[in-house]
Design a protein around this motif. Structure first.
Motif, mmCIF file in Angstrom:
data_model
loop_
_atom_site.group_PDB
_atom_site.id
_atom_site.type_symbol
_atom_site.label_atom_id
_atom_site.label_comp_id
_atom_site.label_asym_id
_atom_site.label_seq_id
_atom_site.Cartn_x
_atom_site.Cartn_y
_atom_site.Cartn_z
ATOM 1 N N GLU A 185 64.011 18.491 -16.408
ATOM 2 C CA GLU A 185 62.935 18.966 -17.500
ATOM 3 C C GLU A 185 62.032 19.946 -16.725
ATOM 4 O O GLU A 185 60.912 20.315 -17.641
ATOM 5 N N THR A 192 57.977 30.372 -19.819
ATOM 6 C CA THR A 192 57.834 30.050 -21.169
ATOM 7 C C THR A 192 58.229 28.527 -21.360
ATOM 8 O O THR A 192 59.522 28.022 -20.857
ATOM 9 N N LEU A 193 57.356 27.717 -21.901
ATOM 10 C CA LEU A 193 57.755 26.219 -22.096
ATOM 11 C C LEU A 193 58.680 26.013 -23.226
ATOM 12 O O LEU A 193 58.199 26.061 -24.287
ATOM 13 N N ALA A 194 59.830 25.424 -22.873
ATOM 14 C CA ALA A 194 60.990 25.295 -23.966
ATOM 15 C C ALA A 194 60.715 23.772 -24.564
ATOM 16 O O ALA A 194 60.153 22.862 -23.709
ATOM 17 N N SER A 195 61.421 23.607 -25.494
ATOM 18 C CA SER A 195 61.429 22.197 -26.063
ATOM 19 C C SER A 195 61.877 21.021 -25.108
ATOM 20 O O SER A 195 63.027 21.617 -24.404
ATOM 21 N N GLY A 196 61.320 20.091 -24.779
ATOM 22 C CA GLY A 196 61.895 19.021 -23.858
ATOM 23 C C GLY A 196 61.738 19.129 -22.225
ATOM 24 O O GLY A 196 61.808 18.544 -21.311
ATOM 25 N N LYS A 197 60.904 20.470 -21.996
ATOM 26 C CA LYS A 197 60.483 20.832 -20.534
ATOM 27 C C LYS A 197 58.929 20.562 -20.485
ATOM 28 O O LYS A 197 58.258 20.337 -21.208
#
Length: 398
Positions: A185, A192-197
């Motif tokens: 995670e 770039t902050l992705a979903s779930g990270k």
């Protein structure tokens, strides 16, 4: 196992690093002296004046006052950097701050206590032997011990070495530290902050701490929750480091692979599940003679256990006691009423012998309030603490 027992195990398992290197004193700040250093010269290397005034014999000025000044012939003048072999015969010599004081003169009278005479000087005040006068070796005596092996070199040490004309010093090789952060995670800051990270915060903190302690980071990487990747990362890191630090994967979740990986690497377990909260699952091992410290994936839990064990480890490896964590006794200014099942380290702020709890959220995942703290309160299990109780605090290095 108690923390103290775990630290004792580290002491028995780790051997000091023997390799040394030479560096210029301009690059020696924060390094660890590898051997005792003795003064090659006296400092100052000659008697010198501490004032602008006149070099005299104190005995010649007995009874001098404004009403009955002593009048002396001025037989010379010296500035800083000048030299005169001629010893005292009679009279006075005009001297400036830092200038040599020839043999036979044993004091300096301030020019403010004279009429500033050029050929003859009226002196209105007596002086004692040694007044306004820096004797040969007053600061440092030749052959005296000026720096002990194992000392962390600070700016004053560098100034002292420079005053002795020492341009190069033998120091311990830096401890090499590899940091491996596990977690699928996790992302590095800037991506770039992705979903779930989420962004990785532990590794940057630990990396700064290693460098602040004067050591070096050889590897700093994020590895996914994959047993083969973790195995490979640790194996490679061990070739480059004296200490390998991992974060995450030490508990009992389905993807907590560290115990299995360490078994596959044939690492020798030193300790785990010490009596501490947070970070109870923290474990330490030896891998090909290198310390492998496996910390929790929760930022605060990782930081507490890092501070407890890492500084003891580098103190042992470098022979520098100063690098070890400092503990103090303090008076609790804020009650802590929760009764814990395990010995608990609580973030707090120490000042003038008192310690306060400036925060309310003590969750292991929270680090934002650490900016308000400078210590951990070491609270024994099974007891509530009230204002006025004496407690032990471990100071946070920064």
């Amino acid at each position: 196992m108690e923390i103290e027992e775990a630290v004792s195990i580290l002491k028995n398992a780790l051997k000091p690093i023997e390799e040394t290197e030479f560096c210029q004193i301009s690059e020696a700040y924060g390094r660890i002296a590898a051997c005792d250093i003795f003064a090659p010269i006296n400092v100052p290397p000659f008697a010198k004046s501490a004032m602008d005034g006149y070099a005299v014999r104190a005995a010649d000025l007995e009874g001098a006052s404004a009403e009955t000044p002593v009048i002396l012939n001025v037989t010379g003048q010296l500035f800083a950097g000048d030299w005169q072999k001629k010893a005292h015969e009679e009279g006075a010599i005009r001297v400036m701050t830092g200038s040599p004081v020839p043999n036979g003169f044993d004091a300096v009278v301030m020019q403010e206590d004279t009429d500033y005479g050029e050929k003859k000087v009226r002196i209105y005040k007596s002086v004692r032997v040694g007044q306004n006068y820096c004797a040969l070796g007053e600061d440092i005596k030749k052959d005296s011990l000026v720096l002990k092996a194992g000392t962390k070199i600070g700016r004053a040490h560098i100034g002292l070495l420079a005053s002795l004309g020492i341009a190069e010093i033998e120091v311990r090789r830096k401890v090499k530290v590899s940091i491996i952060t596990t977690g699928s995670e996790l992302l590095e800051a800037g991506k770039t902050l992705a979903s779930g990270k989420i962004y990785s915060s532990i590794a940057p903190m630990l990396s700064c701490a290693v460098q602040s302690a004067g050591q070096t980071v050889t590897v700093n990487q994020i590895v996914k929750d994959d047993e083969k990747e973790i195995f490979s990362a640790i194996k490679i890191a061990a070739r480059k480091a004296d200490i390998i630090i991992t974060t995450g994967g030490v508990s009992v979740g389905k993807k907590d692979y560290l115990p299995e990986v360490l078994n596959s690497l044939a690492a020798q377990k030193l300790f785990s599940h010490v009596n501490i909260q947070p970070g109870t699952p923290t474990l330490a091992s030896l891998l090909t003679g290198k310390l492998l410290l496996s910390l929790s994936g929760n930022p605060y839990a990782a930081l507490v256990n890092f501070d407890i064990y890492f500084y003891h480890a580098i103190s042992l490896l470098t022979g520098c006691k100063e690098l070890s964590t400092q503990k103090k006794i303090a008076i609790l200014n804020t009650p802590y009423e929760k009764i814990n099942k395990l010995r608990r380290f609580v973030r707090a702020y120490f000042e003038n012998g008192f310690v306060n709890l400036p925060v309310e959220n003590h969750a292991s995942s929270v680090i934002s309030n650490l900016t308000e703290c400078n210590c951990y309160i070491d609270l024994p299990a099974g007891k509530a603490f009230k204002k006025g109780d004496k407690v032990t605090v471990w100071m946070i290095k920064d």
